[in-house]
Design a protein around this motif. Structure first.
Motif, PDB file in Angstrom:
ATOM      1  N   LEU A 131     -29.064 -21.225 -16.833  1.00 21.17           N
ATOM      2  CA  LEU A 131     -27.613 -21.265 -16.999  1.00 21.17           C
ATOM      3  C   LEU A 131     -26.989 -22.539 -16.432  1.00 21.17           C
ATOM      4  O   LEU A 131     -25.791 -22.761 -16.590  1.00 21.17           O
ATOM      5  N   LEU A 157     -20.359 -17.264 -18.005  1.00 17.62           N
ATOM      6  CA  LEU A 157     -21.016 -18.476 -18.494  1.00 17.62           C
ATOM      7  C   LEU A 157     -21.566 -18.274 -19.903  1.00 17.62           C
ATOM      8  O   LEU A 157     -21.435 -19.156 -20.761  1.00 17.62           O
ATOM      9  N   LEU A 158     -22.173 -17.122 -20.160  1.00 19.15           N
ATOM     10  CA  LEU A 158     -22.759 -16.857 -21.471  1.00 19.15           C
ATOM     11  C   LEU A 158     -21.699 -16.685 -22.554  1.00 19.15           C
ATOM     12  O   LEU A 158     -21.909 -17.044 -23.709  1.00 19.15           O
ATOM     13  N   SER A 173     -27.038 -25.476 -17.440  1.00 18.61           N
ATOM     14  CA  SER A 173     -26.437 -26.301 -18.487  1.00 18.61           C
ATOM     15  C   SER A 173     -25.077 -25.779 -18.911  1.00 18.61           C
ATOM     16  O   SER A 173     -24.306 -26.498 -19.567  1.00 18.61           O
ATOM     17  N   ARG A 174     -24.771 -24.542 -18.563  1.00 18.99           N
ATOM     18  CA  ARG A 174     -23.475 -23.964 -18.902  1.00 18.99           C
ATOM     19  C   ARG A 174     -22.442 -24.163 -17.784  1.00 18.99           C
ATOM     20  O   ARG A 174     -21.317 -23.683 -17.883  1.00 18.99           O
ATOM     21  N   SER A 233     -18.606 -18.045 -22.538  1.00 17.19           N
ATOM     22  CA  SER A 233     -17.677 -19.160 -22.666  1.00 17.19           C
ATOM     23  C   SER A 233     -18.102 -20.115 -23.777  1.00 17.19           C
ATOM     24  O   SER A 233     -19.286 -20.431 -23.942  1.00 17.19           O
ATOM     25  N   ASP A 234     -17.124 -20.606 -24.534  1.00 18.53           N
ATOM     26  CA  ASP A 234     -17.381 -21.583 -25.598  1.00 18.53           C
ATOM     27  C   ASP A 234     -17.644 -22.979 -25.046  1.00 18.53           C
ATOM     28  O   ASP A 234     -18.089 -23.863 -25.787  1.00 18.53           O
ATOM     29  N   GLU A 235     -17.325 -23.182 -23.784  1.00 14.06           N
ATOM     30  CA  GLU A 235     -17.530 -24.487 -23.165  1.00 14.06           C
ATOM     31  C   GLU A 235     -18.029 -24.287 -21.737  1.00 14.06           C
ATOM     32  O   GLU A 235     -17.862 -23.211 -21.156  1.00 14.06           O
ATOM     33  N   PRO A 236     -18.671 -25.301 -21.161  1.00 15.42           N
ATOM     34  CA  PRO A 236     -19.146 -25.169 -19.784  1.00 15.42           C
ATOM     35  C   PRO A 236     -18.012 -24.849 -18.813  1.00 15.42           C
ATOM     36  O   PRO A 236     -16.874 -25.292 -18.999  1.00 15.42           O
TER      37      PRO A 236
END
Length: 320
Positions: A140, A112-113, A142-143, A115-118
């Motif tokens: 996290l 998750l951290l 929001s991701r 990744s460029d997108e959710p």
């Protein structure tokens, strides 16, 4: 557009088929990783099953081991349906792959951290890992683009009269997930029992390529329990959570307020959906209620055809 996903699973015959369905569509689903959780069988057994499936189709995806059992109490397994190994039926060779050292929750956090997108989470077993992640790292959420899960049932259960297996194994975890505020699509028994494959279709699979034959053999064993329970056709529960990401138009759904019962003597593990037209709570779950079964089966057969062709190509490259 490719959707980045993490599959959280407990293979499990239908888990294995769900993984294969996702693997056939890399242009739509980018599997960032697979995490495992005690459910259909013990953690060691189901992790080994996940690795065997990946090895069979020669696809090296990181697999991280998660929770051995529920947040509270002891693990209830699905051995009656899935057998002593958790994936009885075909005899698969030992996997060439091994699980990574990082545990499931930390592995999901890292993905998750980074990744460029959710990222979309696809839990198709008990929700222990996902609840632990949410509780440990609420920042996290929001991701996470959304959760497409297999579990629950508004109308009825399958372990008890009110509770479906994945939720029943860890209702406290399910309660945390359902109350998280993360967008959830629920493939429960209301739809998954309608996503059935019949005996003639299973036989047809066994006349095709190697991956289709494997799935046919998995379903031969898995359908035994369904027939004991009086089902006509074998429900493909977990693949629905993947199919909805691939072809959401195949499904009909309702937005409902869904809560998880953790205390009831007869209703522990029940996903309680509010079907009233007026309520003082906002709907929190997109509940899948119906599916175009024929189109769903075509999606599965087409995916297995892709994997069959890929298998043959990989085998021919290995011989040259």
């Amino acid at each position: 557009m490719t959707i980045p996903i993490i599959i959280d699973c407990d293979p499990g015959h239908d888990d294995a088929i769900a993984i294969l369905l996702a693997l056939a569509h890399p242009e739509q689903l980018q599997i960032k990783g697979i995490t495992t959780v005690g459910g259909n069988q013990t953690l060691e057994k189901i992790t080994n099953n996940a690795l065997k499936i990946l090895s069979f189709v020669d696809t090296d995806i990181p697999v991280a081991k998660g929770a051995k059992g529920p947040l509270l109490g002891t693990l209830v397994t699905g051995e009656e349906a899935h057998g002593e190994s958790g994936m009885d039926g075909p005899v698969l060779p030992p996997s060439r792959f091994r699980p990574i050292e990082t545990g499931a929750v930390e592995f999901i956090r890292e993905i998750l951290l980074a990744s460029d997108e959710p990222v979309t989470l696809v839990p198709i077993g008990p929700l222990t890992n996902i609840a632990t992640l949410i509780r440990a790292y609420p920042e996290l959420k929001s991701r996470i683009a959304g959760i497409s899960l297999m579990g629950g049932g508004i109308a009825y259960g399958n372990v008890t009269r009110t509770a479906e297996f994945n939720i029943y194994v860890d209702p406290e975890a399910a309660q945390i997930v359902f109350e998280s505020g993360i967008p959830i699509t629920m493939s429960g028994l209301d739809v998954t029992d309608k996503a059935a494959i019949f005996d003639d279709e299973i036989e047809a699979l066994k006349t095709r390529g190697p991956v289709s034959v494997l799935v046919g053999e998995l379903l031969d064993f898995y359908s035994i329990f369904g027939k004991k329970m009086g089902y006509h056709g074998n429900a493909l529960h977990d693949p629905c959570a993947i199919a909805w990401l691939l072809q959401p138009q195949l499904f009909q759904s309702k937005m409902l307020d869904v809560t998880v019962e953790t205390q009831g003597i007869y209703t522990r593990g029940m996903t309680v959906g509010d079907l009233r037209t007026k309520t003082d709570r906002q709907p929190n779950v997109n509940v899948l209620m119906d599916v175009d079964r024929d189109a769903f089966i075509r999606l599965l057969f087409d995916a297995l055809a892709i994997l069959d062709a890929r298998y043959v190509q990989q085998a021919s490259q290995g011989e040259s």
